[in-house]
Design a protein around this motif. Sequence first.
Motif, PDB file in Angstrom:
ATOM      1  N   ASP A  22       0.839  -1.149  -0.034  1.00 41.37           N
ATOM      2  CA  ASP A  22       0.007   0.061  -0.105  1.00 41.37           C
ATOM      3  C   ASP A  22       0.821   1.415  -0.127  1.00 41.37           C
ATOM      4  O   ASP A  22       1.753   1.247   0.728  1.00 41.37           O
ATOM      5  CB  ASP A  22      -0.848   0.269   1.336  1.00 41.37           C
ATOM      6  N   LEU A  66      -3.747  -6.121   7.038  1.00 35.62           N
ATOM      7  CA  LEU A  66      -4.064  -4.757   6.714  1.00 35.62           C
ATOM      8  C   LEU A  66      -5.472  -4.362   7.263  1.00 35.62           C
ATOM      9  O   LEU A  66      -5.675  -3.247   7.799  1.00 35.62           O
ATOM     10  CB  LEU A  66      -4.302  -4.677   5.000  1.00 35.62           C
ATOM     11  N   VAL A  67      -6.593  -5.281   7.337  1.00 34.72           N
ATOM     12  CA  VAL A  67      -7.786  -4.950   7.816  1.00 34.72           C
ATOM     13  C   VAL A  67      -7.576  -4.764   9.483  1.00 34.72           C
ATOM     14  O   VAL A  67      -8.301  -3.881  10.203  1.00 34.72           O
ATOM     15  CB  VAL A  67      -8.827  -6.207   7.485  1.00 34.72           C
ATOM     16  N   ARG A  82      -5.782  -1.321  10.368  1.00 35.91           N
ATOM     17  CA  ARG A  82      -6.530  -0.283   9.937  1.00 35.91           C
ATOM     18  C   ARG A  82      -5.672   1.021   9.986  1.00 35.91           C
ATOM     19  O   ARG A  82      -6.264   2.056  10.519  1.00 35.91           O
ATOM     20  CB  ARG A  82      -7.783   0.129  10.848  1.00 35.91           C
ATOM     21  N   GLY A 109      -6.650   0.427   4.261  1.00 31.06           N
ATOM     22  CA  GLY A 109      -7.093  -0.434   5.421  1.00 31.06           C
ATOM     23  C   GLY A 109      -8.356  -0.200   5.716  1.00 31.06           C
ATOM     24  O   GLY A 109      -9.184  -1.086   6.085  1.00 31.06           O
TER      25      GLY A 109
END
Length: 795
Positions: A756, A777-778, A781, A786
Amino acid sequence: MSKPPRTETQVPASHVADSHDLIRVQGARVNNLKDVSVELPKRRLTVFTGVSGSGKSSLVFGTIAAESQRMINETYSAFVQGFMPTLARPEVDVLDGLTTAIIVDQERMGADPRSTVGTATDANAMLRILFSRLGKPHIGSPKAFAFNVPSVSGAGAIKKADGTTEKRSFSVVGGMCPRCEGRGAVTDIDLTQLFDESKSLLEGAITVPGYSADGWFGRIFAAVVPADRPIAKFTKKQREEFLHGEARRIKVDNINLTYEGLIPRIQKSFLSKDVDSLQPHVRAFVERAVTFTTCPDCDGTRLSEAARSSRIKKINIADACSMQISDLAEWVRGLDEPSVAPLLEALGETLDSFVEIGLGYLALDRPSGTLSGGEAQRTKMIRHLGSSLTDVTYVFDEPTIGLHPHDIQRMNELLLRLRDKGNTVLVVEHKPEAIAIADHVVDLGPGAGTEGGTVCFEGTVEGLRAGGTLTGRHLDDRAAVKEKVRQSSGKLEIRGASANNLQDVDVDVPLGQLVVVTGVSGSGKSSLVHGSLVGGAGDDVGVVAIGQGAIRGSRRSNPATYTGLLDPIRKAFAKVNGVKPALFSANSEGACPTCNGAGVIYTDLGMMAGVATTCEDCEGKRFQASVLDYHLGGRDISEVLAMSVAEAEEFFGAGEARTPAAHKILGRLVDVGLGYLRLGQPLTTLSGGERQRIKLATHMGEKGDVYVLDEPTTGLHLADVEQLLGLLDRLVDAGKSVIVIEHHQAVMAHADWIIDLGPGAGHDGGRIVFEGTPADLVAARSTLTGEHLAAYVGS
């Protein structure tokens, strides 16, 4: 005298002029549309949805916008129409309530080397006026700051009424750098790539494409310099004549022709054109033979020394154009000069529009040919945001392309702003976030190609959700983040990447995985992938890069010719019928002599608009009648070209027509979701997403270890994205590495690894803000991506 008491006037019954609130389409049959009839509300936002190839563009662009443009063109005089493109009336029974249509599409902007973001909008023109008024020292009018205007001077005699003559001189001060002629780069030609010194012209010394010894060019040169002597043995005068001879008329075999030295001839025929528009083999030659270096005189700014010497607050016009637009907007706001207040206000508004639309990271000197399809479309929007027009129909082709979910919200606001000014906004779109803001939805389908072309639903977004169509069912789809990711089999190292806005980036790109590179628009994704990875992967790694650039092809090109599918088909026809393969080409011996294999006859009506009519001799089939007597598997060549890819795959898979080479290519086209395309459909009718997928199908046959794709979900319906992910999985499972630049959350969720970039755009981006799995990534955040991905997967 006192006024009589004011009485409330009766509101008159609605005026008949206000009753035209609909655009009515009845019986549209353009391309695959099957007698489509719709009623679109004016001054509202209507979104057209449906799978790729369902007929959205045929209805919006091919019918409504095309007829609106044609009717406007007809209001011009016959003389003016002679200079306009020929537009035939679309196949439709009734079109009512049309207004002027402004098309804002994804076609790349003209790749003229002198076209920049500033010249494509009004920003450059306003800056030039600003510098001509406030710049110190004063060097002249706005032309003196234009890199498209050369400085010229001259003198002549003017005859006066009394018979005497008077000498007059004139001069125009332009801003063009005289060395590079406003291009910012100079070219150097490697002579060893043009000819082999040890050979004579008769032995084929010239190695430039199209310059054969027995062709016209060979004969022209042979008429001026010795053709049987090796070039190395030319006298100084002969060599000068051969390389740099001035253009002049000569006679060859009693025919008047123009002689010109090899280098000026190459400069005219190859170097004055955009490199990307050349045929692949010519482009390869130009890339070998020519080096483009920054102009040493103007340092790439394109401007003369005088133009660069004039400054406002220590900034010259070249500095202003190279600034990031968001910074330039700040600088303009800081200029307090009452004498040019209206100009400063207009320029500020234009620059603020760039920032608003998510293009604040660009600079005005960015060549317009380098913009992506999405950036080009948003740049075209700038012109319309400040427009005073109302009651116009604006037509957009997937305006969310190339936009991060974070930026789609801003695009939605702009579309609604255009609508609220009293305009009709028609949008072809696939993204659920953009469909959600529609006042009215038209869903086409149910399938693609011959399976589509009908209206499945017309109404509100809520109605679409409940309607049970393919789009309605997929509207609330949410992909789950991959539980188990593949392990990498190695890595590609990128070290110190600093192209464009990249800030000395070091990153390891894993191999043997599906890697998604993401980040807001302008964060540096393309610079990292195309600049550092594709260019610097090394010779031991075969990188196949598939972008969204237009497929160069004439109206004679089609999927069968582009993919190489026609070769095995022609050979199969020739073998079964005992004739030669050239008969089965509409561009060769088999062509209908009346229309030369085009299927239509273009009639130029001089000053009036020309027309295209179906050829009466071949009835649009493109082949001469005798060729259609030859059959393969019970079908003639025109019937085969009329088949869809899916039909043809079945046809060439078994029986007398079994052709493994053709079947293999057709299988790849089906894999990328193009089973609905007709083999003979002109390439000029394909959408951006279809072009990229046809390229993908063609490249899948190449020997490559690493596939790089640039937003492959462009133009894909939500239902088609699943099929694309399946294809990418198959590539990775076959041992390939797949690297995808993408904003689509379903693709991110499906990745094995995410890189990212950000945190912002332009100089606020260019750094790696996250590397890891989608699940990480989730969970973190920690970035804009994210946050949006977490919201998308509902965690």
